[in-house]
Design an enzyme around this catalytic site. Structure first.
Site, PDB file in Angstrom:
ATOM      1  N   ASP A 135      14.200 -17.542 -28.648  1.00 16.36           N
ATOM      2  CA  ASP A 135      13.221 -16.366 -28.663  1.00 16.36           C
ATOM      3  C   ASP A 135      13.555 -15.304 -27.443  1.00 16.36           C
ATOM      4  OD1 ASP A 135      10.229 -15.725 -29.144  1.00 16.36           O
ATOM      5  OD2 ASP A 135      10.611 -15.020 -27.160  1.00 16.36           O
ATOM      6  N   ILE A 136      13.713 -14.050 -28.172  1.00 17.35           N
ATOM      7  CA  ILE A 136      14.036 -13.072 -27.227  1.00 17.35           C
ATOM      8  C   ILE A 136      13.053 -12.908 -25.992  1.00 17.35           C
ATOM      9  CG2 ILE A 136      14.936 -10.638 -27.184  1.00 17.35           C
ATOM     10  CD1 ILE A 136      15.443 -10.885 -30.230  1.00 17.35           C
ATOM     11  N   GLU A 150      10.586 -12.496 -33.324  1.00 13.43           N
ATOM     12  CA  GLU A 150      11.688 -12.548 -32.595  1.00 13.43           C
ATOM     13  C   GLU A 150      12.252 -14.049 -32.440  1.00 13.43           C
ATOM     14  OE1 GLU A 150       8.357 -12.678 -29.578  1.00 13.43           O
ATOM     15  OE2 GLU A 150       8.721 -12.090 -31.491  1.00 13.43           O
TER      16      GLU A 150
END
Length: 764
Positions: free
Chosen positions: A630-631, A673
């Site tokens: 995950d960003i 994301e």
């Protein structure tokens, strides 16, 4: 003794009986046999006697030739036929004659029925002939060591070796040598008589071997002569087929399979020969001529060759005659009949200089173009000139001969046209069935190879994203570097570089127009092709768009005729449509399986492939790791820099993930994301190495924005099957838990399920 059972009539199944009825009748037929077998077990001679007698009789009949051979051979070894003829010798010879007659009669009957003689039958017949020859020779010796009939033995042996199998012949030679040894032993085995016995045995062996060798040589020579005769006949048929214009040495000949062309030509030549023979027979009967012959004009119109002839003379020459000399040449030049009588001097078709007293020659003029195809000629040895009516008859026969040739040529053209049309439509159908680009390339090259000679083939297509670039997508033929084709796969060049392929695509026409040397001409960019004498480039066009080109090359000059080019141009148009359709199919399939923004595998396809990999891992006892990432702070990126920059970040991270992953891994956009990577045959340690590599590379990315450079980080969670979850939901839940653990404990780190279990184990 009990009374024998009466014989039962045979029970046969009626026509069309069911299997049940047939089984019942078979049981009824087997009951007498069962009763007789039971009687044999109980010793009932009344029942067993007939069976035993029949078996004994068959055994005696089968053994009779061997018994006669052994008996007569023993008499020969004991010199029983050297004494004056008595009842014993006469009886032995009579039995021998009866046995030989019975075997010969049986062999003749079986041969008439189409049965081949077996080794046993050949050996029995040959053995009887050998002992009979020795008995006859011994009976004529009159007590002397050397018989006047001894050559009979050699002749019989040569005869047997010629007609019996080689193995049987060798056995008969061994039998003769054995008899010679027994005869020598019967005379007292004196050393002085040994050379004579050796000479006899040697003569028997030499006769057999020499005769077999001579026979084998004759058979081989006959087969060679037969093969040469067949080859001469095939060459003659091919020559006649070309002479009759049934086949021509044109570039399009290679379009048809050789076997089909050969059969067509053979059938046509045979039909024409029959028609010519019939016309000549009519001419001989109606015109009362001495010689009636048909001479055919060569393609260069310089010579006349005799094709068929009816004449009592053996001097009619077969050598080609000049087409511009004599009465035959006059008929060719004038294109009209020539009628002569008296002392005809300018006759060259008789090898011995014979001069006929009357001559009539009529040319065979093709009505379609006025070309002379040949001359039919008749002559007489009597001073009786040919009349005008006879001239008209010969002209009519010449027209009939030419009409027969034209009819067969027309039939051949019809068959060839039909075959070409069938092949053409099959080729289009084959292209229409293709769905993938690789299938279209293979089908296009295969169809072209079936239609014309293809020693080199290539398919070049314009790039879908950048149409100014052309890439070679398929190459066939040109093995090694003999044609310069090595390294052509995936070769790219610009549309405007002036090579033949880019020019053909640009002007949308077949190139080259005239013959050129491919070794001195740029075909693909700066690449030339060596070792090819023929080259054609066909544009691939869809509507008004030229999407590429098909390149064909052959080592034979003139391999691509006008008709072949027209057909291949149509095939190329259909191939272009198939390529465009396959591209749309690939694009549709790609859209259905990939994420539109990042180009990675979408969530639905990710779930399907994860199921497949987990199933394989469970089946083969392998490990599979799942990585979820995950960003970090991605919401603040969208809020601060805007969604376009957020999309740019998503695409950049996706490219990094795809490059850092292995070829066997599945990289997908999990949602928002979040991204996921399925790593088959990978344990936790290997997955953590890949996760750290991805994390470091993403941390090195710099995104240029209006507000300045932007850098992002990743948090990653790793779970491994079956250690961290034996089912897909459990595995995804463990990887997701590791991801959120990383985010809650500082972000920008990789956490595995194994590392979370370790503290609890230590505490326990």
């Amino acid at each position: 003794m009990s009374e024998p059972l009466p014989a039962l009539p045979p029970v046969r199944a009626p026509v069309g009986a069911t299997p049940t009825v047939r089984r019942r009748l078979a049981l009824q037929r087997s009951r007498p046999l069962l009763i007789r077998a039971y009687a044999l077990l109980l010793g009932d001679a009344g029942l067993a006697g007939p069976i035993a007698r029949r078996r004994a009789a068959r055994f005696v009949l089968r053994s009779l030739p061997a018994l006669v051979t052994v008996a007569v051979g023993a008499l020969v070894a004991l010199r029983g036929f050297e004494s004056a003829a008595g009842w014993g010798q006469v009886a032995a010879m009579a039995v021998l004659a009866v046995a030989l007659g019975a075997l010969v009669w049986r062999r003749v009957a079986r041969a008439a029925a189409g049965e081949q003689a077996g080794y046993r039958e050949q050996l029995e017949l040959g053995s009887l002939f050998v002992v009979a020859a020795y008995a006859v020779a011994q009976s004529a010796s009159f007590g002397h060591a050397e018989s006047a009939f001894q050559p009979v033995v050699y002749l019989v042996m040569a005869f047997l070796v010629a007609f019996l199998a080689p193995g049987v012949g060798a056995g008969l030679v061994a039998l003769a040598v054995t008899l010679e040894a027994l005869l020598w032993a019967g005379r007292g085995a004196r050393v002085a008589e040994l050379p004579e016995a050796v000479v006899h045995a040697g003569f028997v062996t030499v006769f057999a071997v020499l005769y077999y060798a001579v026979l084998a040589g004759q058979v081989a020579a006959s087969r060679r002569d037969e093969r040469l005769a067949i080859e001469r006949r095939m060459k003659e048929i091919d020559h006649l087929a070309r002479a009759f214009r049934l086949s021509v040495a044109a570039p399009d000949d290679a379009q048809d399979p050789a076997e089909r062309e050969r059969r067509w030509s053979e059938g046509a030549v045979i039909e024409i020969e029959a028609a010519v023979g019939g016309a000549l027979e009519v001419a001989v009967a109606a015109l009362r001529c001495h010689t009636c012959a048909l001479f055919w004009l060569s393609e260069d119109e310089k010579t006349l060759t005799l094709l068929d002839c009816r004449s009592p003379s053996e001097a009619v020459g077969r050598e080609p005659l000049p087409a511009g000399e004599g009465p035959l040449g006059g008929a060719v030049r004038r294109r009209s009949p020539v009628r002569l009588h008296g002392e005809v001097k300018a006759v060259s078709y008789y090898a011995d200089g014979t001069r006929p007293k009357a001559l009539l020659a009529a040319p065979l003029v093709d009505p379609r173009g006025g070309h002379v195809r040949g001359v039919v000629l008749v002559d007489r040895m009597e001073p009786t000139p040919f009349t005008e009516a006879e001239e008209k008859l010969l002209v009519t026969l010449a027209a009939e001969i030419l009409r027969a040739v034209g009819a067969e040529r027309l039939m051949k053209d019809v068959r060839q046209t039909r075959a070409e049309v069938d092949r053409f439509y099959r080729s289009i159908e084959r292209l229409n069935r293709t769905r993938k680009l690789s299938e279209v390339y293979d089908a296009l090259v295969g169809v072209a190879s079936e239609m014309v000679t293809v020693d080199f083939a290539a398919v070049a297509l314009r790039d879908e994203v950048d149409p100014s670039r052309v890439r070679v997508v398929r190459v066939a033929g040109g093995e090694g570097d003999r044609t310069g084709a090595a390294g052509l796969d995936d070769l790219e060049f610009a549309m405007g570089d002036g090579c033949l392929v880019s020019s053909a695509i640009k002007i949308d026409d077949v190139l080259p127009v005239n013959a050129l040397d491919p070794a001195k001409t740029r075909v693909f960019g700066a690449v030339c092709l060596r070792g090819l004498a023929s080259l054609k480039i066909f544009p691939l066009k869809v509507g008004e768009r030229s999407i590429g080109a098909l390149v064909l090359g052959a080592k034979r000059a003139g391999a691509y005729g006008r008709d072949a080019v027209q057909q291949l141009l149509v095939i190329s148009m259909h191939a272009a449509q198939s390529i465009d359709r396959a591209r749309l199919f690939d694009q549709t399939e790609r859209l259905a399986t990939t994420d539109g923004l990042t180009g990675l595998t979408n969530h639905r396809t990710f779930q399907e492939r994860l199921d497949a990999h987990l199933g394989q891992a469970q089946r083969y006892g392998k490990r599979t790791s799942l990585l979820l990432c995950d960003i970090d702070h991605f919401k603040s990126v969208n809020d601060t820099y805007g969604h376009p920059v957020g999309d740019q970040v998503l695409r950049g991270v996706a490219r990094t993930l795809a490059r850092a992953a292995r070829g066997t891994d599945v990289v997908a956009r999990y949602g928002g994301e979040e991204f996921a990577i399925v790593m088959p045959e990978t344990d936790t340690g290997g997955a953590m190495v890949i996760a750290e590599r991805i994390r470091e590379k993403v941390g090195q990315l710099v995104f240029e924005t209006e507000q300045g450079p932007l850098k992002v980080t990743l948090s990653l969670g790793v779970a491994t099957f079956p250690d961290d979850g034996a089912q897909k939901p459990a595995l995804i839940e463990r990887a997701d838990a590791c991801l959120y653990h990383a985010k809650r404990h500082g972000r920008n780190q990789s956490v595995s399920a194994a590392s979370l279990r370790a503290p609890r184990r230590a505490a326990v």
